[in-house]
Design a protein around this motif. Structure first.
Motif, PDB file in Angstrom:
ATOM      1  N   VAL A  81       5.907  20.896 -30.828  1.00  0.00           N
ATOM      2  CA  VAL A  81       5.134  21.411 -29.571  1.00  0.00           C
ATOM      3  C   VAL A  81       6.059  21.894 -28.590  1.00  0.00           C
ATOM      4  O   VAL A  81       5.928  22.932 -28.176  1.00  0.00           O
ATOM      5  CB  VAL A  81       4.034  20.783 -29.275  1.00  0.00           C
ATOM      6  N   ALA A  82       7.083  21.261 -28.281  1.00  0.00           N
ATOM      7  CA  ALA A  82       7.994  21.334 -27.068  1.00  0.00           C
ATOM      8  C   ALA A  82       8.759  22.536 -27.563  1.00  0.00           C
ATOM      9  O   ALA A  82       9.190  23.458 -26.797  1.00  0.00           O
ATOM     10  CB  ALA A  82       8.781  20.238 -26.768  1.00  0.00           C
TER      11      ALA A  82
ATOM     12  N   TRP B  80       6.517  11.249 -31.578  1.00  0.00           N
ATOM     13  CA  TRP B  80       7.538  12.049 -31.325  1.00  0.00           C
ATOM     14  C   TRP B  80       7.791  13.303 -32.104  1.00  0.00           C
ATOM     15  O   TRP B  80       8.395  14.353 -31.310  1.00  0.00           O
ATOM     16  CB  TRP B  80       8.840  11.454 -30.892  1.00  0.00           C
TER      17      TRP B  80
ATOM     18  N   ALA C  52       5.664  15.291 -33.560  1.00  0.00           N
ATOM     19  CA  ALA C  52       4.661  16.309 -33.241  1.00  0.00           C
ATOM     20  C   ALA C  52       5.078  16.973 -31.780  1.00  0.00           C
ATOM     21  O   ALA C  52       4.953  18.198 -31.450  1.00  0.00           O
ATOM     22  CB  ALA C  52       3.162  16.090 -33.291  1.00  0.00           C
ATOM     23  N   ALA C  53       5.261  16.168 -30.844  1.00  0.00           N
ATOM     24  CA  ALA C  53       5.518  16.167 -29.458  1.00  0.00           C
ATOM     25  C   ALA C  53       6.830  17.257 -29.375  1.00  0.00           C
ATOM     26  O   ALA C  53       6.863  18.128 -28.678  1.00  0.00           O
ATOM     27  CB  ALA C  53       5.853  15.055 -28.552  1.00  0.00           C
ATOM     28  N   LEU C  54       7.732  16.960 -30.152  1.00  0.00           N
ATOM     29  CA  LEU C  54       9.098  17.599 -30.235  1.00  0.00           C
ATOM     30  C   LEU C  54       8.721  19.091 -30.893  1.00  0.00           C
ATOM     31  O   LEU C  54       9.355  20.052 -30.125  1.00  0.00           O
ATOM     32  CB  LEU C  54      10.279  16.887 -31.295  1.00  0.00           C
TER      33      LEU C  54
ATOM     34  N   LEU D 117      -0.548  20.718 -32.751  1.00  0.00           N
ATOM     35  CA  LEU D 117      -1.455  20.296 -31.422  1.00  0.00           C
ATOM     36  C   LEU D 117      -2.379  19.359 -31.866  1.00  0.00           C
ATOM     37  O   LEU D 117      -2.644  18.370 -31.064  1.00  0.00           O
ATOM     38  CB  LEU D 117      -2.001  21.727 -30.975  1.00  0.00           C
TER      39      LEU D 117
ATOM     40  N   LEU E  17      -0.745  15.829 -31.872  1.00  0.00           N
ATOM     41  CA  LEU E  17      -0.051  15.237 -30.834  1.00  0.00           C
ATOM     42  C   LEU E  17      -0.797  13.835 -30.443  1.00  0.00           C
ATOM     43  O   LEU E  17       0.147  12.746 -30.147  1.00  0.00           O
ATOM     44  CB  LEU E  17      -0.410  16.231 -29.483  1.00  0.00           C
TER      45      LEU E  17
END
Length: 142
Positions: A112-113, A106, A108-110, A98, A101
């Motif tokens: 977290v998703a 991408w 980190a975003a992947l 988090l 982010l």
């Protein structure tokens, strides 16, 4: 409102600490976990600094009413193994992901998703119910 501001300040301090210490950098975390290869022991200093802070928190928490304790079972051990494997493979765990982010793109975003999807899947399959009047999840029903 003061509780929300205190929580925001604590979260911002925690996230800043994760970024400054290198815990939000997956390459640094993987290098720390790679004891048989190109090992980077610098995160051990982060942990050494965190232990006294955590000890104070545990000491203060001991004064509060204890939550119900469950036995160490296959679900708990399986979750711990999945957490460790995910951390070792991705170099992220939830807090640092988090915090990362904003700059890790991408990856980190992947992460977290996928983390949120896993949390949602657990919530759907574990039989959670909410505690009346709180909006918070109760312990899983068995």
């Amino acid at each position: 409102m003061p509780r929300i501001l205190a929580a925001l300040a604590a979260g911002a301090l925690f996230g800043t600490g994760l970024v400054l210490s290198g815990m939000a950098n997956p390459a640094k975390v993987v290098a720390f976990l790679d004891v048989a290869g190109d090992w980077d022991p610098s995160l051990a200093f982060v942990m050494a600094g965190a232990i006294p802070v955590a000890a104070i928190g545990f000491r203060l928490g001991a004064r509060r009413a204890a939550p119900a304790r469950g036995a160490i079972d296959a679900r708990l051990l399986g979750g711990a193994v999945l957490f460790g494997l995910g951390w070792g493979l991705a170099g992220f765990c939830p807090g640092p992901a988090l915090a990362a982010l904003g700059f890790a793109g991408w990856k980190a975003a992947l992460f977290v998703a996928a983390m949120l999807a896993g949390m949602g899947l657990f919530h759907l399959t574990a039989g959670h119910r909410s505690v009346p009047g709180t909006g918070q999840a109760a312990a899983p029903t068995r």
